[in-house]
Write a protein that holds these residues in place. Structure first.
Motif, PDB file in Angstrom:
ATOM      1  N   VAL A  28       0.832  -1.199   0.000  1.00 32.97           N
ATOM      2  CA  VAL A  28       0.000   0.000   0.000  1.00 32.97           C
ATOM      3  C   VAL A  28       0.868   1.250   0.000  1.00 32.97           C
ATOM      4  O   VAL A  28       0.598   2.205  -0.740  1.00 32.97           O
ATOM      5  CB  VAL A  28      -0.956  -0.001   1.213  1.00 32.97           C
ATOM      6  N   ASP A  29       1.904   1.263   0.830  1.00 32.92           N
ATOM      7  CA  ASP A  29       2.777   2.417   0.942  1.00 32.92           C
ATOM      8  C   ASP A  29       3.483   2.701  -0.384  1.00 32.92           C
ATOM      9  O   ASP A  29       4.013   1.797  -1.034  1.00 32.92           O
ATOM     10  CB  ASP A  29       3.814   2.170   2.037  1.00 32.92           C
ATOM     11  N   THR A  30       3.519   3.961  -0.780  1.00 28.91           N
ATOM     12  CA  THR A  30       4.046   4.339  -2.090  1.00 28.91           C
ATOM     13  C   THR A  30       5.515   3.972  -2.260  1.00 28.91           C
ATOM     14  O   THR A  30       5.914   3.429  -3.294  1.00 28.91           O
ATOM     15  CB  THR A  30       3.872   5.852  -2.321  1.00 28.91           C
ATOM     16  N   VAL A  31       6.328   4.275  -1.270  1.00 27.83           N
ATOM     17  CA  VAL A  31       7.762   3.987  -1.388  1.00 27.83           C
ATOM     18  C   VAL A  31       8.010   2.489  -1.428  1.00 27.83           C
ATOM     19  O   VAL A  31       8.817   1.995  -2.240  1.00 27.83           O
ATOM     20  CB  VAL A  31       8.543   4.644  -0.231  1.00 27.83           C
ATOM     21  N   ALA A  32       7.313   1.739  -0.595  1.00 27.21           N
ATOM     22  CA  ALA A  32       7.448   0.282  -0.612  1.00 27.21           C
ATOM     23  C   ALA A  32       6.980  -0.286  -1.947  1.00 27.21           C
ATOM     24  O   ALA A  32       7.584  -1.225  -2.487  1.00 27.21           O
ATOM     25  CB  ALA A  32       6.650  -0.331   0.535  1.00 27.21           C
ATOM     26  N   LEU A  33       5.916   0.289  -2.506  1.00 25.11           N
ATOM     27  CA  LEU A  33       5.408  -0.177  -3.789  1.00 25.11           C
ATOM     28  C   LEU A  33       6.409   0.089  -4.900  1.00 25.11           C
ATOM     29  O   LEU A  33       6.636  -0.766  -5.770  1.00 25.11           O
ATOM     30  CB  LEU A  33       4.080   0.508  -4.106  1.00 25.11           C
ATOM     31  N   ALA A  34       7.022   1.265  -4.880  1.00 22.26           N
ATOM     32  CA  ALA A  34       8.010   1.600  -5.917  1.00 22.26           C
ATOM     33  C   ALA A  34       9.153   0.589  -5.900  1.00 22.26           C
ATOM     34  O   ALA A  34       9.543   0.058  -6.944  1.00 22.26           O
ATOM     35  CB  ALA A  34       8.543   3.005  -5.703  1.00 22.26           C
ATOM     36  N   ARG A  35       9.678   0.313  -4.735  1.00 23.72           N
ATOM     37  CA  ARG A  35      10.778  -0.646  -4.633  1.00 23.72           C
ATOM     38  C   ARG A  35      10.329  -2.042  -5.071  1.00 23.72           C
ATOM     39  O   ARG A  35      11.064  -2.764  -5.745  1.00 23.72           O
ATOM     40  CB  ARG A  35      11.303  -0.682  -3.197  1.00 23.72           C
ATOM     41  N   PHE A  36       9.112  -2.421  -4.699  1.00 26.15           N
ATOM     42  CA  PHE A  36       8.550  -3.719  -5.059  1.00 26.15           C
ATOM     43  C   PHE A  36       8.459  -3.881  -6.575  1.00 26.15           C
ATOM     44  O   PHE A  36       8.653  -4.983  -7.101  1.00 26.15           O
ATOM     45  CB  PHE A  36       7.162  -3.853  -4.426  1.00 26.15           C
ATOM     46  N   MET A  37       8.176  -2.797  -7.286  1.00 24.34           N
ATOM     47  CA  MET A  37       7.949  -2.897  -8.733  1.00 24.34           C
ATOM     48  C   MET A  37       9.235  -3.061  -9.542  1.00 24.34           C
ATOM     49  O   MET A  37       9.184  -3.448 -10.711  1.00 24.34           O
ATOM     50  CB  MET A  37       7.181  -1.676  -9.237  1.00 24.34           C
ATOM     51  N   VAL A  38      10.372  -2.779  -8.953  1.00 28.08           N
ATOM     52  CA  VAL A  38      11.632  -2.982  -9.676  1.00 28.08           C
ATOM     53  C   VAL A  38      11.822  -4.476  -9.935  1.00 28.08           C
ATOM     54  O   VAL A  38      11.764  -5.286  -9.021  1.00 28.08           O
ATOM     55  CB  VAL A  38      12.823  -2.426  -8.875  1.00 28.08           C
ATOM     56  N   GLY A  39      12.040  -4.819 -11.190  1.00 30.95           N
ATOM     57  CA  GLY A  39      12.191  -6.211 -11.570  1.00 30.95           C
ATOM     58  C   GLY A  39      10.900  -6.888 -11.992  1.00 30.95           C
ATOM     59  O   GLY A  39      10.927  -8.025 -12.480  1.00 30.95           O
ATOM     60  N   LYS A  40       9.772  -6.202 -11.818  1.00 27.60           N
ATOM     61  CA  LYS A  40       8.505  -6.755 -12.290  1.00 27.60           C
ATOM     62  C   LYS A  40       8.369  -6.464 -13.784  1.00 27.60           C
ATOM     63  O   LYS A  40       9.239  -5.861 -14.391  1.00 27.60           O
ATOM     64  CB  LYS A  40       7.339  -6.161 -11.500  1.00 27.60           C
ATOM     65  N   TYR A  41       7.252  -6.864 -14.380  1.00 22.87           N
ATOM     66  CA  TYR A  41       7.097  -6.778 -15.828  1.00 22.87           C
ATOM     67  C   TYR A  41       5.933  -5.875 -16.227  1.00 22.87           C
ATOM     68  O   TYR A  41       4.882  -5.876 -15.585  1.00 22.87           O
ATOM     69  CB  TYR A  41       6.878  -8.179 -16.422  1.00 22.87           C
ATOM     70  N   LEU A  42       6.151  -5.119 -17.282  1.00 28.19           N
ATOM     71  CA  LEU A  42       5.099  -4.353 -17.928  1.00 28.19           C
ATOM     72  C   LEU A  42       4.786  -5.050 -19.237  1.00 28.19           C
ATOM     73  O   LEU A  42       5.688  -5.357 -20.019  1.00 28.19           O
ATOM     74  CB  LEU A  42       5.562  -2.920 -18.193  1.00 28.19           C
ATOM     75  N   VAL A  43       3.503  -5.342 -19.452  1.00 28.77           N
ATOM     76  CA  VAL A  43       3.073  -6.105 -20.625  1.00 28.77           C
ATOM     77  C   VAL A  43       1.955  -5.359 -21.340  1.00 28.77           C
ATOM     78  O   VAL A  43       1.058  -4.806 -20.698  1.00 28.77           O
ATOM     79  CB  VAL A  43       2.558  -7.506 -20.206  1.00 28.77           C
ATOM     80  N   HIS A  44       2.032  -5.334 -22.661  1.00 29.45           N
ATOM     81  CA  HIS A  44       0.945  -4.797 -23.474  1.00 29.45           C
ATOM     82  C   HIS A  44       0.605  -5.839 -24.530  1.00 29.45           C
ATOM     83  O   HIS A  44       1.375  -6.064 -25.469  1.00 29.45           O
ATOM     84  CB  HIS A  44       1.348  -3.476 -24.134  1.00 29.45           C
ATOM     85  N   ASP A  45      -0.541  -6.489 -24.341  1.00 26.29           N
ATOM     86  CA  ASP A  45      -1.012  -7.489 -25.300  1.00 26.29           C
ATOM     87  C   ASP A  45      -1.873  -6.815 -26.353  1.00 26.29           C
ATOM     88  O   ASP A  45      -2.905  -6.216 -26.044  1.00 26.29           O
ATOM     89  CB  ASP A  45      -1.812  -8.583 -24.581  1.00 26.29           C
ATOM     90  N   LEU A  46      -1.425  -6.919 -27.597  1.00 28.28           N
ATOM     91  CA  LEU A  46      -2.092  -6.296 -28.739  1.00 28.28           C
ATOM     92  C   LEU A  46      -2.523  -7.369 -29.734  1.00 28.28           C
ATOM     93  O   LEU A  46      -1.986  -8.489 -29.704  1.00 28.28           O
ATOM     94  CB  LEU A  46      -1.127  -5.318 -29.418  1.00 28.28           C
ATOM     95  N   PRO A  47      -3.468  -7.066 -30.614  1.00 26.44           N
ATOM     96  CA  PRO A  47      -3.873  -8.064 -31.613  1.00 26.44           C
ATOM     97  C   PRO A  47      -2.697  -8.585 -32.435  1.00 26.44           C
ATOM     98  O   PRO A  47      -2.664  -9.757 -32.822  1.00 26.44           O
ATOM     99  CB  PRO A  47      -4.862  -7.287 -32.488  1.00 26.44           C
ATOM    100  N   GLU A  48      -1.716  -7.732 -32.676  1.00 25.98           N
ATOM    101  CA  GLU A  48      -0.576  -8.146 -33.491  1.00 25.98           C
ATOM    102  C   GLU A  48       0.522  -8.822 -32.678  1.00 25.98           C
ATOM    103  O   GLU A  48       1.532  -9.260 -33.238  1.00 25.98           O
ATOM    104  CB  GLU A  48       0.012  -6.943 -34.235  1.00 25.98           C
ATOM    105  N   GLY A  49       0.348  -8.914 -31.368  1.00 23.90           N
ATOM    106  CA  GLY A  49       1.337  -9.598 -30.556  1.00 23.90           C
ATOM    107  C   GLY A  49       1.624  -8.876 -29.256  1.00 23.90           C
ATOM    108  O   GLY A  49       1.061  -7.820 -28.955  1.00 23.90           O
ATOM    109  N   ARG A  50       2.519  -9.454 -28.493  1.00 22.53           N
ATOM    110  CA  ARG A  50       2.857  -8.941 -27.172  1.00 22.53           C
ATOM    111  C   ARG A  50       4.087  -8.047 -27.195  1.00 22.53           C
ATOM    112  O   ARG A  50       5.080  -8.327 -27.854  1.00 22.53           O
ATOM    113  CB  ARG A  50       3.107 -10.101 -26.211  1.00 22.53           C
ATOM    114  N   VAL A  51       3.995  -6.958 -26.425  1.00 28.14           N
ATOM    115  CA  VAL A  51       5.144  -6.123 -26.113  1.00 28.14           C
ATOM    116  C   VAL A  51       5.347  -6.230 -24.600  1.00 28.14           C
ATOM    117  O   VAL A  51       4.396  -6.062 -23.836  1.00 28.14           O
ATOM    118  CB  VAL A  51       4.897  -4.655 -26.517  1.00 28.14           C
ATOM    119  N   SER A  52       6.559  -6.539 -24.173  1.00 34.17           N
ATOM    120  CA  SER A  52       6.791  -6.659 -22.744  1.00 34.17           C
ATOM    121  C   SER A  52       8.214  -6.265 -22.391  1.00 34.17           C
ATOM    122  O   SER A  52       9.097  -6.193 -23.257  1.00 34.17           O
ATOM    123  CB  SER A  52       6.518  -8.090 -22.256  1.00 34.17           C
ATOM    124  N   GLY A  53       8.432  -6.010 -21.114  1.00 30.23           N
ATOM    125  CA  GLY A  53       9.763  -5.690 -20.631  1.00 30.23           C
ATOM    126  C   GLY A  53       9.800  -5.715 -19.123  1.00 30.23           C
ATOM    127  O   GLY A  53       8.765  -5.691 -18.446  1.00 30.23           O
TER     128      GLY A  53
END
Length: 220
Positions: A28-53
């Motif tokens: 819940v805490d913003t700073v803890a959330l920011a640190r938690f998100m490092v190393g996680k994945y951002l994904v965008h699924d599109l009709p033509e395929g997936r973009v991720s990183g």
């Protein structure tokens, strides 16, 4: 909900099996959330395929931060920052670049995490088409480049990034939610004129995809 990335393509490294992050997994805490998100994945699924990183750099804008867009209280244009944590807040900055943020804290409390840089994995051809002439390292290195590479704009403001569909966030299903092998550094934020000394920028130590001057990167 589990989403399995396709096999290695477009010169990308072998894809991982990515499971969508549930809201209850997000601190819940913003700073803890920011640190938690490092190393996680951002994904965008599109009709033509997936973009991720893999997210390699984020910044926290906690409650009461005078540089955050939520500081003035809820308005029509910043309403998404006051949604439950895990919702996207997309804002045009300097009239040029879209910035992808994620709301933090409880619903009704304005704060967020800015996604600053991604290590591209899937959909490199699609990213390169949106960022013509950019080398791999520069495809999504910096918040404006990130949104351009992922095809993110105003239409994504307010979307639920925990949905596992469309634009979403996830983690490697084969690793614990907090990857102990990941070395996370902490330093000050970039491009601000106030509260410039707060250590609220988190990044993967040694990653070439982290943005900004190398001299600003402190040790972990």
């Amino acid at each position: 909900m589990t989403r399995r990335a396709g096999g290695a393509s477009d010169g990308a490294p072998p894809a991982r099996s990515i499971v969508a992050l549930a809201r209850d997994e997000l601190p819940v805490d913003t700073v803890a959330l920011a640190r938690f998100m490092v190393g996680k994945y951002l994904v965008h699924d599109l009709p033509e395929g997936r973009v991720s990183g893999r997210l390699v750099e984020v910044e926290a804008y906690p409650v009461g931060d005078s540089t955050g867009h939520a500081f003035i209280g809820p308005r029509g244009w910043n309403a998404s920052l006051f949604l439950a944590r895990g919702h996207a807040y997309v804002r045009l900055t300097y009239g040029v670049s879209w910035m992808l943020n994620m709301a933090s804290e409880a619903a009704g409390v304005g704060a967020g995490v800015l996604f600053r840089a991604v290590e591209p994995l899937d959909g490199l051809t699609a990213m390169a088409a949106r960022r013509p002439g950019a080398p791999l390292r520069e495809l999504a290195r910096g918040p404006g480049r990130l949104t351009q590479a992922f095809g993110v704009g105003a239409a994504f403001d307010g979307v639920d990034l925990c949905s596992g569909e469309g634009l979403w966030i996830g983690r490697d299903r084969e690793l614990a939610a907090n990857d102990a092998s990941l070395v996370i550094g902490t330093t000050t934020r970039i491009g601000l004129s106030r509260e410039i000394d707060r250590p609220l920028r988190f990044y993967v130590v040694g990653s070439p995809f982290v943005s900004g001057p190398r001299k600003l990167l402190a040790s972990a």
